[in-house]
Scaffold this motif. Sequence first.
Motif, PDB file in Angstrom:
ATOM      1  N   LYS A 185       0.833  -1.206   0.000  1.00 37.55           N
ATOM      2  CA  LYS A 185       0.000   0.000   0.000  1.00 37.55           C
ATOM      3  C   LYS A 185       0.864   1.251   0.000  1.00 37.55           C
ATOM      4  O   LYS A 185       2.039   1.205   0.339  1.00 37.55           O
ATOM      5  CB  LYS A 185      -0.915  -0.007   1.225  1.00 37.55           C
TER       6      LYS A 185
ATOM      7  N   THR B 220      -7.490   0.518   4.818  1.00 33.55           N
ATOM      8  CA  THR B 220      -7.823  -0.340   3.684  1.00 33.55           C
ATOM      9  C   THR B 220      -7.091   0.065   2.411  1.00 33.55           C
ATOM     10  O   THR B 220      -6.795  -0.780   1.573  1.00 33.55           O
ATOM     11  CB  THR B 220      -9.339  -0.316   3.410  1.00 33.55           C
ATOM     12  N   ASP B 221      -6.782   1.350   2.261  1.00 31.29           N
ATOM     13  CA  ASP B 221      -6.161   1.814   1.020  1.00 31.29           C
ATOM     14  C   ASP B 221      -4.773   2.430   1.189  1.00 31.29           C
ATOM     15  O   ASP B 221      -4.118   2.745   0.204  1.00 31.29           O
ATOM     16  CB  ASP B 221      -7.076   2.827   0.333  1.00 31.29           C
TER      17      ASP B 221
END
Length: 128
Positions: free
Chosen positions: A51, A117-118
Amino acid sequence: MKLRFRLAFYLFGLFLGIFAVVQFLGAKAEAKGVMFCYLPNCRVLKDLRSKSLNYSPEAKATLEENWVNLDDIKKTLEFGDVDFSKSNKAYKKGKIYIIEGQNSSNEEITVTMINFTDKVLLEKIEKK
């Protein structure tokens, strides 16, 4: 044929087959850039590396002190150890992870990261 000869032939064929499968699958995995990553420590570090990395103001200030740099953080994310007793807890709409590693001077460092999450937020960097 005696039992021990049958057993010897069987084991020889078994080891030869295992060797061939490992060689075949090993070469195939290396060609595609695939790595064995099923253990919890490896999975967490791989997820954090995949990420985008953002920095908190505290982490930016620590990086400017020049006792640790971004390469040390990247090596910690590759070879570090996740402290699961303090990690994987909900924190600021993400999960916090404490990773122990070393800087380029072989000093022990502890990196605190928040996994969203991102993205991943580098919260703080400490000397041990």
